[in-house]
Design an enzyme around this catalytic site. Sequence first.
Site, PDB file in Angstrom:
ATOM      1  N   ASN A   1     -30.681  22.887  43.619  1.00 39.43           N
ATOM      2  CA  ASN A   1     -30.564  23.530  42.141  1.00 39.43           C
ATOM      3  C   ASN A   1     -30.766  25.171  42.294  1.00 39.43           C
ATOM      4  OD1 ASN A   1     -31.327  24.526  39.590  1.00 39.43           O
ATOM      5  ND2 ASN A   1     -32.642  22.939  39.144  1.00 39.43           N
TER       6      ASN A   1
ATOM      7  N   CYS B   1     -31.897  29.002  33.532  1.00 40.59           N
ATOM      8  CA  CYS B   1     -30.763  27.813  33.890  1.00 40.59           C
ATOM      9  C   CYS B   1     -29.613  27.934  32.771  1.00 40.59           C
ATOM     10  CB  CYS B   1     -31.362  26.590  33.441  1.00 40.59           C
ATOM     11  SG  CYS B   1     -32.973  26.203  34.339  1.00 40.59           S
TER      12      CYS B   1
ATOM     13  N   HIS C   1     -25.385  23.040  34.248  1.00 41.25           N
ATOM     14  CA  HIS C   1     -26.286  23.368  35.292  1.00 41.25           C
ATOM     15  C   HIS C   1     -26.559  22.210  36.054  1.00 41.25           C
ATOM     16  CE1 HIS C   1     -29.934  24.815  36.786  1.00 41.25           C
ATOM     17  NE2 HIS C   1     -30.822  23.878  36.226  1.00 41.25           N
TER      18      HIS C   1
END
Length: 360
Positions: A299, A125, A269
């Site tokens: 994501n 991430c 993120h």
Amino acid sequence: MSANHFEDVRVVNNVRVEGVACSMPEKVCEVSDLAGKFGEENIQKIMASTGVFRRHVVDGECSSDLCVAAAERLIEDLAVDRASIDTLIFVSQTHDHTLPATACILQERLKLSVGVAAFDVALGCSGYVYGLWLASSLIAGGGSRRVMLLVGDTISKIVSEEDRSVAALFGDAGSATLLQYDETAQPMSFVLGTDGRGAKNLIVPAGGFRDRSGSASEISEPELRGPFDLFMNGAEIFAFTLARVPSLVKALHESRQDMGLAIDHYVFHQANKFMLEHLAKRMKLPREKVLLDLENVGNTSCTSIPLALSLAGLEQDNRVTGLMMLAGFGVGYSWAGCIIDYDKVWVSPMTYTGVSKEPV
């Protein structure tokens, strides 16, 4: 630098971001299609919370394939002399092989000079911002002049389709970012940190050399998740994010007060909609400045920041200008934030692996 204060700011000078390109797989999976497995009510709640309605997922491709597509597009758009690239960095958690380094394979696929320095970085991430810091530091220190930063993940390959906590969340993507030396460039400010105590809360426990066979896993659940699948403790990840990110953002804000500059866009993120909206509200950030673009991509791990920037429609004539705060946080635990002055940075149109068409 103190060992106990992650708010310490690292400044890098004389580096400019030239361009960014992103690539996604052609294949699209609708989250609503999971209703038959998890129930309509549960899926509606998941979509409302995460903000994800569909995801692009690979159908055999690897992270390196997505990054090659993005890099080739960027090289073509900017008419880059491949011989001018002296460093290649590949950031990913889903490498082609245990060995060799995927960056070595990418050097050959992109037909870069054999004099190029090429290596892998295993981060998730926070990986894009870490990659920017590493690339810009190499340039500022004189060790490199022009760096191709490739960042991509195919997390869909390590997600159990039976695990409701992750099955509807993750998509796949790759990116390419070109950086070079420029003594007129505005300074970049970075905040970086690590807390390995959280490693167990977002992990694929088996497959590495600690547990190659998967026999020692303690988080496997029959008919839900195996030792080679991704495990995520969502509550702990959320708590970590709330504890770390506000201080990271505050430190970066304070680092630029003397320049009297306001942030034009916050590109965090893209973990999930609820988390980002909660963070923006808690930190009292102008909502219109916080990019949120998960609906059609999910994501995408380390690729989420450049992907969000590419999909935001901020550019005019394919170029973006403005002061950007980027922040990645999650698996590790690891976090990284930066402020970068985008001075007419080129942003290529989206590339789809195997197919060229307009973004969803």
